[in-house]
Motif scaffolding. Sequence first.
Motif, short mmCIF file in Angstrom:
data_model
loop_
_atom_site.label_atom_id
_atom_site.label_comp_id
_atom_site.label_asym_id
_atom_site.label_seq_id
_atom_site.Cartn_x
_atom_site.Cartn_y
_atom_site.Cartn_z
N PRO A 1 0.83 -1.20 0.00
CA PRO A 1 0.00 0.00 0.00
C PRO A 1 0.87 1.25 0.00
CG PRO A 1 -0.09 -1.11 2.14
CD PRO A 1 0.81 -1.91 1.27
N VAL A 2 0.55 2.20 -0.87
CA VAL A 2 1.25 3.49 -0.93
C VAL A 2 0.25 4.54 -0.47
CG1 VAL A 2 2.37 5.18 -2.41
CG2 VAL A 2 2.76 2.73 -2.79
N ILE A 3 0.48 5.07 0.72
CA ILE A 3 -0.48 5.97 1.34
C ILE A 3 -0.18 7.42 0.93
CG2 ILE A 3 -1.50 6.72 3.51
CD1 ILE A 3 -1.84 3.69 2.83
N VAL A 4 -1.20 8.10 0.43
CA VAL A 4 -1.09 9.51 0.04
C VAL A 4 -1.99 10.30 0.99
CG1 VAL A 4 -1.40 11.21 -1.78
CG2 VAL A 4 -0.70 8.87 -2.36
N GLU A 5 -1.37 11.14 1.81
CA GLU A 5 -2.11 11.82 2.87
C GLU A 5 -2.76 13.11 2.37
OE1 GLU A 5 0.37 12.41 6.25
OE2 GLU A 5 0.85 10.28 6.46
N ALA A 6 -4.03 13.27 2.70
CA ALA A 6 -4.77 14.51 2.42
C ALA A 6 -5.26 15.06 3.76
CB ALA A 6 -5.95 14.22 1.50
N LYS B 1 -9.04 15.42 0.58
CA LYS B 1 -9.03 14.93 -0.80
C LYS B 1 -7.66 15.19 -1.43
CE LYS B 1 -12.90 17.32 -1.62
NZ LYS B 1 -14.10 17.85 -2.32
N ILE B 2 -7.11 14.17 -2.09
CA ILE B 2 -5.78 14.31 -2.66
C ILE B 2 -5.82 15.16 -3.93
CG2 ILE B 2 -5.01 12.11 -1.69
CD1 ILE B 2 -5.03 11.01 -4.59
N THR B 3 -4.68 15.75 -4.26
CA THR B 3 -4.56 16.59 -5.45
C THR B 3 -3.93 15.81 -6.60
OG1 THR B 3 -2.33 17.35 -4.90
CG2 THR B 3 -4.18 18.56 -3.93
N PRO B 4 -4.10 16.28 -7.83
CA PRO B 4 -3.44 15.64 -8.97
C PRO B 4 -1.92 15.59 -8.80
CG PRO B 4 -5.14 17.12 -9.74
CD PRO B 4 -5.04 17.35 -8.27
N MET B 5 -1.33 16.64 -8.20
CA MET B 5 0.11 16.67 -7.99
C MET B 5 0.54 15.56 -7.04
SD MET B 5 2.49 19.88 -6.75
CE MET B 5 1.77 20.89 -8.06
N GLN B 6 -0.23 15.34 -5.99
CA GLN B 6 0.09 14.26 -5.05
C GLN B 6 -0.03 12.91 -5.73
OE1 GLN B 6 -2.78 15.51 -1.89
NE2 GLN B 6 -1.05 15.15 -0.50
N LEU B 7 -1.07 12.73 -6.53
CA LEU B 7 -1.25 11.48 -7.25
C LEU B 7 -0.08 11.21 -8.18
CD1 LEU B 7 -2.83 9.01 -8.17
CD2 LEU B 7 -4.16 10.50 -9.69
N GLU B 8 0.31 12.20 -8.96
CA GLU B 8 1.42 12.04 -9.89
C GLU B 8 2.70 11.66 -9.15
OE1 GLU B 8 2.78 11.30 -13.09
OE2 GLU B 8 1.40 12.88 -13.73
N ALA B 9 2.94 12.28 -8.01
CA ALA B 9 4.16 12.02 -7.24
C ALA B 9 4.19 10.61 -6.66
CB ALA B 9 4.30 13.04 -6.12
N ALA B 10 3.01 10.02 -6.43
CA ALA B 10 2.94 8.68 -5.82
C ALA B 10 3.08 7.56 -6.84
CB ALA B 10 1.62 8.53 -5.08
N ILE B 11 2.92 7.86 -8.12
CA ILE B 11 2.94 6.82 -9.15
C ILE B 11 4.38 6.41 -9.47
CG2 ILE B 11 2.43 6.35 -11.59
CD1 ILE B 11 -0.02 8.16 -11.28
N THR B 12 4.60 5.11 -9.54
CA THR B 12 5.89 4.53 -9.94
C THR B 12 5.63 3.45 -10.98
OG1 THR B 12 6.00 2.63 -8.42
CG2 THR B 12 6.58 4.80 -7.50
#
Length: 396
Positions: free
Chosen positions: A140-145, A152-163
């Motif tokens: 699990p890759v947790i993205v904190e909002a 709610k997460i932002t597009p920038m946070q989503l992009e940064a979490a993708i590998t």
Amino acid sequence: MTQDLAARVQRVKPSPTMAVSARADELIASGKNIISLSIGEPDFDTPDYIKEAAMKAIREGITKYTAVDGTKGLKQAIIAKFKHDNQLTYDASQILVSCGAKHSIYNLFAAVLNAEDEVIIPAPYWVSYPDMVKLMDATPVIVEANDDQRFKITPMQLEAAITPKTRLMILNSPSNPTGMAYTAAELKALAAVLLKHPQILIVSDDIYEHTLWCKEPFANIAMVCPDLIERCIVVNGVSKAYAMTGWRIGYAAGPAKIIAAMKKVQSQSTSNPCSIAQVAAEAALKGDQSMIGVMIKAYKERHDFIVSAFQAMPGVKCLPADGTFYAFPCVKELLKSSTKVKTDMELAEFLLNEAEIAVVPGSAFGAPGHLRFSYATAMEKIKEAMTRMQKAIQKL
């Protein structure tokens, strides 16, 4: 002789919400006057027309195995629901009926995740997401909002979490535990990121779809971005909208190949969901929908009261929600000023012992410094709980 447990089961913990609810029940049984605001279960009864359909099914002998992926009648009702409510078109090969929405999500994870795959999970999250991922040996890759983002997460946070290892992303809107819903514009912005990464599947957990009172109508990512439909698995169920938690019927819709794989998993675990519950779920989807409005009106009234009560408490902040039946107040200032409790887990324990209120600490949802209150209970109990909490925090 020592019996070693599998590594996968040692990676996960029992559901915190169920654990708190069980402890509250034990204390109630021992004579304590506990008000439980811990479990997300409507306090309304299942509507009579749904119960009548189930009893008729019993009388008519509909008590045998069904197709693994659900009865023809229920699948057609689900297809009609998606067409009417979401403007999404599916055929029977794209629908799987399971023993609850949680079961559908588990089947999906088992069908598509391999060891070392990554799953993006926005936090705060429903407690089961990370542990189900871990059961599949995935990560699990947790993205904190945070509160400032309305959770709610932002597009920038989503992009940064993708590998390159990202296989799947989960969206739960309206959200358990926050009650927040993504707008169509916010979903389109996230979709724009996902369109650049064709290896990623998207789970849209829509279980609280109908429990919504914000001005903007419900939307999920498949509805706002048709180009993602072949990568979206939409999960829903009858538990929340129709007060049918114990009936255990959920469903998923998505690409036929993925649904077939999920069906294969289900065929080797539970096989078909309960035949009688499927008849009841079909009646729920096809019958009178007015009860949903009655429940939403009650939840909104409770929401307004409990948010107002929190906002009047020193050291407590609570954002108004868009839907569901959860409040998710921030108690960081209260913890900072207290000499008795320093974590949300300690505060939840203090409220249970001192105020006889059962709530779930935010840490269980990936959001330390918060508490989750379920107001799916009678208003008089909510009022009493808030009075008790007000008195209890004065002692901190």
